[in-house]
Motif scaffolding. Structure first.
Motif, PDB file in Angstrom:
ATOM      1  N   UNK A  80      -6.445 -30.320   3.180  1.00  0.00           N
ATOM      2  CA  UNK A  80      -7.508 -29.558   2.518  1.00  0.00           C
ATOM      3  C   UNK A  80      -7.326 -29.666   1.014  1.00  0.00           C
ATOM      4  N   UNK A  81      -8.399 -30.006   0.335  1.00  0.00           N
ATOM      5  CA  UNK A  81      -8.443 -29.978  -1.119  1.00  0.00           C
ATOM      6  C   UNK A  81      -9.103 -28.668  -1.504  1.00  0.00           C
ATOM      7  N   UNK A  82      -8.413 -27.859  -2.299  1.00  0.00           N
ATOM      8  CA  UNK A  82      -8.908 -26.544  -2.714  1.00  0.00           C
ATOM      9  C   UNK A  82      -9.005 -26.524  -4.231  1.00  0.00           C
ATOM     10  N   UNK A  83     -10.128 -26.054  -4.753  1.00  0.00           N
ATOM     11  CA  UNK A  83     -10.274 -25.924  -6.200  1.00  0.00           C
ATOM     12  C   UNK A  83     -10.755 -24.509  -6.510  1.00  0.00           C
ATOM     13  N   UNK A  84      -9.985 -23.831  -7.335  1.00  0.00           N
ATOM     14  CA  UNK A  84     -10.283 -22.460  -7.753  1.00  0.00           C
ATOM     15  C   UNK A  84     -10.547 -22.445  -9.253  1.00  0.00           C
ATOM     16  N   UNK A  85     -11.313 -21.475  -9.720  1.00  0.00           N
ATOM     17  CA  UNK A  85     -11.625 -21.368 -11.143  1.00  0.00           C
ATOM     18  C   UNK A  85     -10.351 -21.252 -11.970  1.00  0.00           C
ATOM     19  N   UNK A  86      -9.367 -20.543 -11.444  1.00  0.00           N
ATOM     20  CA  UNK A  86      -8.083 -20.364 -12.125  1.00  0.00           C
ATOM     21  C   UNK A  86      -7.113 -19.712 -11.143  1.00  0.00           C
ATOM     22  N   UNK A  87      -5.910 -19.500 -11.576  1.00  0.00           N
ATOM     23  CA  UNK A  87      -4.890 -18.908 -10.709  1.00  0.00           C
ATOM     24  C   UNK A  87      -5.263 -17.490 -10.289  1.00  0.00           C
ATOM     25  N   UNK A  88      -5.893 -16.751 -11.187  1.00  0.00           N
ATOM     26  CA  UNK A  88      -6.311 -15.383 -10.848  1.00  0.00           C
ATOM     27  C   UNK A  88      -7.322 -15.392  -9.700  1.00  0.00           C
ATOM     28  N   UNK A  89      -8.222 -16.351  -9.692  1.00  0.00           N
ATOM     29  CA  UNK A  89      -9.208 -16.467  -8.610  1.00  0.00           C
ATOM     30  C   UNK A  89      -8.505 -16.740  -7.284  1.00  0.00           C
ATOM     31  N   UNK A  90      -7.485 -17.574  -7.314  1.00  0.00           N
ATOM     32  CA  UNK A  90      -6.712 -17.844  -6.098  1.00  0.00           C
ATOM     33  C   UNK A  90      -6.008 -16.570  -5.627  1.00  0.00           C
ATOM     34  N   UNK A  91      -5.390 -15.845  -6.555  1.00  0.00           N
ATOM     35  CA  UNK A  91      -4.689 -14.613  -6.187  1.00  0.00           C
ATOM     36  C   UNK A  91      -5.647 -13.593  -5.570  1.00  0.00           C
TER      37      UNK A  91
END
Length: 129
Positions: A80-91
């Motif tokens: 799976x390739x995952x792209x988040x706006x930033x680390x905070x979005x992932x958290x």
């Protein structure tokens, strides 16, 4: 598997070439998840994964992209390739009810999980893509 990783990397680089992405590439969190699923539970796993991905992209502004692919020779090996706006979005993402539901649902289906955070080091693409 190396071919699959190469294809995912190319796809990721294409996604990150949009005008908006170029402006924010340094902030984005990009991750590759390599998952080995119990083959006897693959259909149920795929359903849970699709539900989680669809819900996350729909409800969470910081979840930008998911690409999930299965190895043709070993369909229970999923990348799976995952792209988040930033680390905070992932958290924030990993605290959502739909992600927690996914983790609880698949906990006995996943035989192995490897999470790899990656940096974009170059981009090449066809014009117009």
């Amino acid at each position: 598997m190396k071919h699959l990783f190469f294809l995912l990397t190319i796809t990721m680089l294409t996604i990150l070439t949009s005008k908006e992405a170029r402006a924010q590439t340094d902030e984005r969190m990009v991750r590759v998840a390599k998952i080995e699923v119990d083959p006897l539970q693959l259909t149920a796993y795929n359903a849970a994964l699709k539900e989680q991905m669809t819900t996350a992209v729909k409800l969470e502004p910081g979840v930008l992209t998911y690409y999930a692919v299965a190895n043709k020779k070993h369909p229970s090996h999923i990348t799976i390739l995952e792209i988040y706006a930033d680390t905070a979005a992932y958290q924030l993402h990993i605290q959502t009810p739909h992600f927690k539901k996914y983790k609880a649902t698949v906990q006995n289906m996943v035989k192995n999980l490897e999470l790899i955070d990656v940096d974009v080091i170059g981009i090449a693409k066809k014009p117009g893509l």
